[in-house]
Design a protein around this motif. Structure first.
Motif, PDB file in Angstrom:
ATOM      1  N   UNK A   1       0.764  -1.389   0.071  1.00 22.19           N
ATOM      2  CA  UNK A   1       0.092   0.069  -0.056  1.00 22.19           C
ATOM      3  C   UNK A   1       0.843   1.418  -0.045  1.00 22.19           C
ATOM      4  N   UNK A   2       1.921   1.257  -0.846  1.00 21.75           N
ATOM      5  CA  UNK A   2       2.898   2.647  -0.680  1.00 21.75           C
ATOM      6  C   UNK A   2       1.968   3.575  -1.299  1.00 21.75           C
ATOM      7  N   UNK A   3       1.082   3.500  -2.487  1.00 25.54           N
ATOM      8  CA  UNK A   3       0.135   4.551  -2.776  1.00 25.54           C
ATOM      9  C   UNK A   3      -1.191   3.761  -3.061  1.00 25.54           C
ATOM     10  N   UNK A   4      -2.081   4.287  -2.211  1.00 20.06           N
ATOM     11  CA  UNK A   4      -3.564   3.805  -2.072  1.00 20.06           C
ATOM     12  C   UNK A   4      -4.261   3.991  -3.241  1.00 20.06           C
ATOM     13  N   UNK A   5      -3.877   5.168  -3.982  1.00 25.22           N
ATOM     14  CA  UNK A   5      -4.525   5.437  -5.236  1.00 25.22           C
ATOM     15  C   UNK A   5      -4.120   4.501  -6.534  1.00 25.22           C
ATOM     16  N   UNK A   6      -2.877   4.043  -6.504  1.00 26.57           N
ATOM     17  CA  UNK A   6      -2.489   3.418  -7.419  1.00 26.57           C
ATOM     18  C   UNK A   6      -2.829   1.856  -7.466  1.00 26.57           C
ATOM     19  N   UNK A   7      -3.397   1.406  -6.072  1.00 29.39           N
ATOM     20  CA  UNK A   7      -4.045   0.109  -6.024  1.00 29.39           C
ATOM     21  C   UNK A   7      -5.531   0.194  -6.422  1.00 29.39           C
ATOM     22  N   UNK A   8      -6.042   1.403  -6.340  1.00 34.89           N
ATOM     23  CA  UNK A   8      -7.552   1.480  -6.800  1.00 34.89           C
ATOM     24  C   UNK A   8      -7.455   1.555  -8.354  1.00 34.89           C
TER      25      UNK A   8
ATOM     26  N   UNK B   1      -8.782  -3.394 -14.105  1.00 36.22           N
ATOM     27  CA  UNK B   1      -9.283  -4.533 -14.154  1.00 36.22           C
ATOM     28  C   UNK B   1     -10.712  -4.714 -14.304  1.00 36.22           C
ATOM     29  N   UNK B   2     -11.368  -4.217 -13.703  1.00 38.44           N
ATOM     30  CA  UNK B   2     -12.742  -4.102 -13.677  1.00 38.44           C
ATOM     31  C   UNK B   2     -13.266  -3.694 -15.069  1.00 38.44           C
ATOM     32  N   UNK B   3     -12.708  -2.642 -15.641  1.00 41.38           N
ATOM     33  CA  UNK B   3     -13.063  -2.167 -16.973  1.00 41.38           C
ATOM     34  C   UNK B   3     -12.911  -3.091 -17.984  1.00 41.38           C
TER      35      UNK B   3
ATOM     36  N   UNK C   1      -8.463  -3.532   1.182  1.00 42.79           N
ATOM     37  CA  UNK C   1      -7.332  -2.965   1.523  1.00 42.79           C
ATOM     38  C   UNK C   1      -7.162  -2.990   3.265  1.00 42.79           C
ATOM     39  N   UNK C   2      -5.930  -3.365   3.365  1.00 48.30           N
ATOM     40  CA  UNK C   2      -5.399  -3.540   4.716  1.00 48.30           C
ATOM     41  C   UNK C   2      -4.512  -2.230   5.040  1.00 48.30           C
ATOM     42  N   UNK C   3      -3.710  -2.224   6.089  1.00 47.20           N
ATOM     43  CA  UNK C   3      -2.872  -1.211   6.519  1.00 47.20           C
ATOM     44  C   UNK C   3      -1.814  -1.440   5.711  1.00 47.20           C
ATOM     45  N   UNK C   4      -1.328  -2.660   5.498  1.00 49.42           N
ATOM     46  CA  UNK C   4       0.084  -2.623   4.519  1.00 49.42           C
ATOM     47  C   UNK C   4      -0.130  -3.108   3.281  1.00 49.42           C
ATOM     48  N   UNK C   5      -1.086  -4.292   3.142  1.00 53.01           N
ATOM     49  CA  UNK C   5      -1.266  -4.831   1.803  1.00 53.01           C
ATOM     50  C   UNK C   5      -2.707  -4.753   1.531  1.00 53.01           C
ATOM     51  N   UNK C   6      -2.819  -4.800   0.061  1.00 53.03           N
ATOM     52  CA  UNK C   6      -3.982  -4.848  -0.491  1.00 53.03           C
ATOM     53  C   UNK C   6      -4.408  -6.180  -1.174  1.00 53.03           C
ATOM     54  N   UNK C   7      -5.282  -6.503  -1.245  1.00 49.61           N
ATOM     55  CA  UNK C   7      -5.806  -7.768  -2.169  1.00 49.61           C
ATOM     56  C   UNK C   7      -6.774  -7.266  -3.154  1.00 49.61           C
ATOM     57  N   UNK C   8      -6.586  -7.916  -4.203  1.00 49.23           N
ATOM     58  CA  UNK C   8      -7.642  -7.726  -5.489  1.00 49.23           C
ATOM     59  C   UNK C   8      -8.028  -9.122  -5.899  1.00 49.23           C
ATOM     60  N   UNK C   9      -9.167  -9.670  -5.648  1.00 48.93           N
ATOM     61  CA  UNK C   9      -9.457 -10.841  -5.968  1.00 48.93           C
ATOM     62  C   UNK C   9     -10.515 -11.085  -7.071  1.00 48.93           C
TER      63      UNK C   9
END
Length: 303
Positions: free
Chosen positions: A10-17, A23-25, A43-51
């Protein structure tokens, strides 16, 4: 059924989103297929998951190449700058912000095509395709991919290219710094030196062919200044730019007119830097006409 799970820091939350939206598009058409596909993000404090999940047996028909293409875009945009920064600061021990920015600037030039004969699209497409093939191939056999770890351990060919680019960029940055230091030294020398002639005309006839005239439009006699200069007979291993600069410094004119049809040449830029306010590029004059010929009709704006 789990089709794929992407883990990222999660170094940059915006990039995760941004990756999730991309992917959704790109997978919008899959939602319409009878496989019960769903895309979710945690989205967690350190890592995020896209499933991505789907019905039983959906994995075999799932378009993993779409995931590969989308992740490749993400890596090039968001992870590549971090990898380059890490290589610069760790391997080459550069810690001054100016040095780091300089090397990063050269890296962008090389990677984006401005320092390469290949078009920009070709250079980026090649790296993109390499990453995409590796990612989609990996996801054919594994459902879980940790992006940062995948880049570090599974993209060795890609990383080796970045290492080579950083090495070259560090060399270029060092040479540029040495060049700028040398220019500054010459600027100081010129500033402290008294003018020995009012005007000098430097005529670039093309290639390595230069002539120097004084204010009386006579060839400069360098014997008067304890120097020798004959560009016409330069040998291949002689740096003619250094000779020209050295000669101009020797005769020390108060004003230099550079007559050339190629004002973008490095030697012209070097002279303009060293002599600063003393040097002027002449666009067109009688001397230009006499030695360099007419301008093209569209450029004949000078008497």
């Amino acid at each position: 059924m789990e089709l794929f799970t992407i883990v990222m820091g999660n170094s940059a939350e915006s990039s995760v989103n941004e990756l999730y939206q991309a992917l959704d598009n790109k997978l919008a058409h899959v939602h319409k297929d009878p496989i019960g596909f769903e895309l979710s993000i945690q989205q967690g404090s350190d890592y995020s998951l896209i499933q991505g999940t789907g019905s039983e047996g959906a994995r075999a028909a799932f378009p993993m190449e779409v995931i590969g293409d989308t992740i490749a875009d993400y890596i090039l945009k968001h992870l590549e700058p971090d990898v380059l920064h890490d290589l610069i600061t760790r391997k080459y021990k550069l810690h001054k912000e100016d040095d780091i920015r300089s090397v990063e600037g050269y890296c962008r030039q090389f990677l984006n095509g401005t320092q390469d004969a290949s078009p920009l699209s070709t250079l980026i497409e090649r790296r993109h395709n390499l990453i995409s093939i590796r990612v989609s191939g990996y996801l054919q056999e594994h459902s879980l991919i940790v992006l940062e770890g995948f880049v570090r351990f599974r993209l060795q060919e890609y990383l080796e290219e970045l290492r080579e680019v950083v090495e070259y960029a560090v060399d270029e940055s060092l040479m540029d710094r040495q060049y700028q230091e040398f220019i500054s030294l010459l600027q100081y020398f010129v500033y402290m030196q008294e003018a020995k002639m009012p005007t000098a005309h430097l005529i670039h006839k093309g290639g390595h062919d230069f002539l120097i005239f004084n204010d009386q439009l006579e060839p400069v006699d360098l014997d008067e200044y304890d120097a020798t200069f004959k560009v016409e007979v330069l040998e291949k291993d002689v740096n003619f730019e250094d000779m020209i600069v050295s000669t101009l410094i020797t005769v020390s004119p108060a004003k230099i007119y550079i007559h050339t049809r190629e004002p973008e040449l490095p030697i012209v830029n070097t002279i303009m830097q060293i002599f600063e306010g003393r040097a002027t590029v002449c666009p067109y004059c009688r001397m230009c006409h006499a030695y360099l010929g007419d301008l093209a009709k569209k450029d004949q704006l000078y008497p």
